[in-house]
Design a protein around this motif. Structure first.
Motif, PDB file in Angstrom:
ATOM      1  N   LEU A   1       0.830  -1.203   0.000  1.00 46.22           N
ATOM      2  CA  LEU A   1       0.000   0.000   0.000  1.00 46.22           C
ATOM      3  C   LEU A   1       0.865   1.254   0.000  1.00 46.22           C
ATOM      4  O   LEU A   1       1.906   1.286   0.671  1.00 46.22           O
ATOM      5  CB  LEU A   1      -0.905   0.031   1.230  1.00 46.22           C
ATOM      6  CG  LEU A   1      -2.090  -0.923   1.275  1.00 46.22           C
ATOM      7  CD1 LEU A   1      -2.679  -0.947   2.680  1.00 46.22           C
ATOM      8  CD2 LEU A   1      -3.144  -0.498   0.275  1.00 46.22           C
ATOM      9  N   PRO A   2       0.480   2.308  -0.709  1.00 40.11           N
ATOM     10  CA  PRO A   2       1.192   3.593  -0.612  1.00 40.11           C
ATOM     11  C   PRO A   2       1.027   4.167   0.799  1.00 40.11           C
ATOM     12  O   PRO A   2      -0.103   4.319   1.278  1.00 40.11           O
ATOM     13  CB  PRO A   2       0.484   4.473  -1.651  1.00 40.11           C
ATOM     14  CG  PRO A   2      -0.247   3.528  -2.555  1.00 40.11           C
ATOM     15  CD  PRO A   2      -0.619   2.362  -1.699  1.00 40.11           C
ATOM     16  N   VAL A   3       2.125   4.474   1.448  1.00 36.10           N
ATOM     17  CA  VAL A   3       2.032   4.924   2.839  1.00 36.10           C
ATOM     18  C   VAL A   3       1.498   6.347   2.954  1.00 36.10           C
ATOM     19  O   VAL A   3       1.099   6.770   4.034  1.00 36.10           O
ATOM     20  CB  VAL A   3       3.403   4.824   3.540  1.00 36.10           C
ATOM     21  CG1 VAL A   3       3.885   3.387   3.570  1.00 36.10           C
ATOM     22  CG2 VAL A   3       4.438   5.728   2.870  1.00 36.10           C
ATOM     23  N   ASP A   4       1.474   7.106   1.847  1.00 40.61           N
ATOM     24  CA  ASP A   4       1.000   8.481   1.914  1.00 40.61           C
ATOM     25  C   ASP A   4      -0.440   8.621   1.407  1.00 40.61           C
ATOM     26  O   ASP A   4      -0.917   9.724   1.166  1.00 40.61           O
ATOM     27  CB  ASP A   4       1.920   9.417   1.132  1.00 40.61           C
ATOM     28  CG  ASP A   4       2.196   8.944  -0.293  1.00 40.61           C
ATOM     29  OD1 ASP A   4       1.829   7.803  -0.617  1.00 40.61           O
ATOM     30  OD2 ASP A   4       2.785   9.717  -1.059  1.00 40.61           O
ATOM     31  N   ALA A   5      -1.154   7.494   1.280  1.00 36.60           N
ATOM     32  CA  ALA A   5      -2.529   7.550   0.785  1.00 36.60           C
ATOM     33  C   ALA A   5      -3.477   8.029   1.877  1.00 36.60           C
ATOM     34  O   ALA A   5      -3.391   7.596   3.035  1.00 36.60           O
ATOM     35  CB  ALA A   5      -2.965   6.185   0.284  1.00 36.60           C
ATOM     36  N   ASP A   6      -4.396   8.924   1.517  1.00 38.09           N
ATOM     37  CA  ASP A   6      -5.468   9.320   2.420  1.00 38.09           C
ATOM     38  C   ASP A   6      -6.680   8.410   2.249  1.00 38.09           C
ATOM     39  O   ASP A   6      -7.367   8.088   3.213  1.00 38.09           O
ATOM     40  CB  ASP A   6      -5.879  10.772   2.146  1.00 38.09           C
ATOM     41  CG  ASP A   6      -4.771  11.759   2.438  1.00 38.09           C
ATOM     42  OD1 ASP A   6      -4.369  11.854   3.608  1.00 38.09           O
ATOM     43  OD2 ASP A   6      -4.291  12.429   1.501  1.00 38.09           O
ATOM     44  N   LEU A   7      -6.948   8.023   1.007  1.00 40.67           N
ATOM     45  CA  LEU A   7      -8.080   7.153   0.689  1.00 40.67           C
ATOM     46  C   LEU A   7      -7.580   6.033  -0.212  1.00 40.67           C
ATOM     47  O   LEU A   7      -6.762   6.270  -1.107  1.00 40.67           O
ATOM     48  CB  LEU A   7      -9.182   7.943  -0.036  1.00 40.67           C
ATOM     49  CG  LEU A   7      -9.741   9.167   0.695  1.00 40.67           C
ATOM     50  CD1 LEU A   7     -10.624   9.989  -0.249  1.00 40.67           C
ATOM     51  CD2 LEU A   7     -10.549   8.740   1.910  1.00 40.67           C
ATOM     52  N   VAL A   8      -8.054   4.820   0.015  1.00 41.63           N
ATOM     53  CA  VAL A   8      -7.624   3.666  -0.778  1.00 41.63           C
ATOM     54  C   VAL A   8      -8.841   3.008  -1.418  1.00 41.63           C
ATOM     55  O   VAL A   8      -9.834   2.724  -0.738  1.00 41.63           O
ATOM     56  CB  VAL A   8      -6.867   2.636   0.083  1.00 41.63           C
ATOM     57  CG1 VAL A   8      -6.474   1.416  -0.765  1.00 41.63           C
ATOM     58  CG2 VAL A   8      -5.621   3.264   0.704  1.00 41.63           C
ATOM     59  N   ILE A   9      -8.772   2.776  -2.735  1.00 43.43           N
ATOM     60  CA  ILE A   9      -9.842   2.156  -3.504  1.00 43.43           C
ATOM     61  C   ILE A   9      -9.332   0.826  -4.050  1.00 43.43           C
ATOM     62  O   ILE A   9      -8.242   0.754  -4.626  1.00 43.43           O
ATOM     63  CB  ILE A   9     -10.276   3.062  -4.677  1.00 43.43           C
ATOM     64  CG1 ILE A   9     -10.669   4.449  -4.155  1.00 43.43           C
ATOM     65  CG2 ILE A   9     -11.409   2.431  -5.460  1.00 43.43           C
ATOM     66  CD1 ILE A   9     -10.920   5.448  -5.271  1.00 43.43           C
ATOM     67  N   ASP A  10     -10.126  -0.225  -3.900  1.00 39.52           N
ATOM     68  CA  ASP A  10      -9.722  -1.568  -4.325  1.00 39.52           C
ATOM     69  C   ASP A  10     -10.504  -1.977  -5.575  1.00 39.52           C
ATOM     70  O   ASP A  10     -11.732  -2.108  -5.543  1.00 39.52           O
ATOM     71  CB  ASP A  10      -9.991  -2.554  -3.186  1.00 39.52           C
ATOM     72  CG  ASP A  10      -9.423  -3.935  -3.466  1.00 39.52           C
ATOM     73  OD1 ASP A  10      -8.963  -4.181  -4.595  1.00 39.52           O
ATOM     74  OD2 ASP A  10      -9.435  -4.769  -2.537  1.00 39.52           O
TER      75      ASP A  10
END
Length: 305
Positions: A196-205
């Motif tokens: 996972l990108p550690v700087d993501a605020d929101l994650v979409i799968d």
């Protein structure tokens, strides 16, 4: 340190004195993640940069900048573990700044443990907090110390896979413009198998959609290819997912604007980060741009095998 450029007309003024209050950026993050590079970049962009200033003195620095007759319109302050005994004063200082109407943002530089260990070993320096332990021990202590500050940061930048030039380009994109938009967004495609990108605020799968990787004629291409994109959005639920998430993001965007949050990173993932997430990122970014959000698309893992 360097003197900032003339104000851009957006700095507020105190009612009592009419002095322009400087814009403020607080730079923090993990040791070895690029704080010095980020600070140097802001200095080159005309910001007045102060390294390792105790948080209790930040309001005083802003007050001095307000008396500079516009010569210090933008101030950047580096806060790091060397000033850890002052962190208890940081919240009080930020509350003081908010009461004075200071336009303040917090930039947090992040990197993976592996990247940080490599960087410290390459320069043969100990981590500031490792003491008699290992580098990883110092990194763990620092992460714990900075956990709350990271959670409240306006912008988190992961430098694990960035070189110095790429970090400077990212800093310039975020801080060079005199007239900045209300909200900036980075839409990043990624592959779950790479983390996972550690700087993501929101994650979409997007892994609920059939994978073009298993279609022989589509496998060599990426989600930027028109045929691949058409295949992805012909699948059941794909268009509905895009429409629904774009509508959800409109609610989030409005909330971020109300709260004064100016940066958001939306990470869109599939298995390898080559097909589904790339196609979905491109479409989603266009929707956000149409809503007035300044949007940049980054395909983190598209070129990997």
């Amino acid at each position: 340190m360097t003197t900032g450029t003339e104000g851009d007309g957006e700095n507020v003024s105190t009612a009592e004195t009419g002095e322009a209050i400087p814009e403020l950026v607080i730079i923090s993050g993990m040791s070895g993640a690029g704080r010095s590079t980020a600070a140097k970049c802001l200095e080159d962009l005309g910001w007045f940069v102060v390294d390792n200033l105790p948080p209790a003195l930040i309001p005083t620095m802003v007050d001095l900048g307000a008396r500079s007759q516009g010569n210090v319109a933008r101030i950047a302050v580096v806060v790091d573990v060397r000033g850890r005994r002052f962190f208890d004063n940081l919240r009080d200082s930020l509350a003081d700044l908010a009461a004075k109407g200071v336009r303040r943002r917090t930039l947090f530089l992040e990197a993976s443990d592996d990247a940080l260990v490599r960087r410290f070993e390459s320069v043969r320096r100990p981590h500031p907090l490792q003491g008699d332990g290992r580098i990883v021990d110092g990194i763990a202590k620092e992460r714990d110390l900075l956990r709350e500050l990271r959670g409240e940061a306006d912008l988190v930048v992961d430098t694990s896979n960035l070189n110095v030039h790429e970090l400077r380009a990212k800093m310039s994109a975020q801080f060079a413009g005199e007239e900045e938009p209300e909200l900036r967004a980075t839409v990043m495609s990624f592959g779950y198998k790479y983390g996972l990108p550690v700087d993501a605020d929101l994650v979409i799968d997007c892994r609920f959609l059939p994978n073009p990787h298993w279609v022989p004629e589509l496998r060599p291409f990426t989600g930027l290819n028109e045929q691949v994109s058409e295949y992805v959005f012909e699948q059941p639920g794909a268009k509905e997912f895009l429409d629904g998430y774009a509508e959800l993001l409109r609610i989030v965007e409005a909330g971020y604007r109300r709260e004064g949050k100016r940066y958001v990173t939306v990470a869109v993932g599939c298995t390898g980060g080559k097909h589904r997430s790339v196609a979905m990122s491109e479409k989603l970014a266009r929707r956000m741009a149409a809503d007035g959000v300044e949007t940049v698309v980054v395909h983190r893992d598209m070129g990997r095998e």
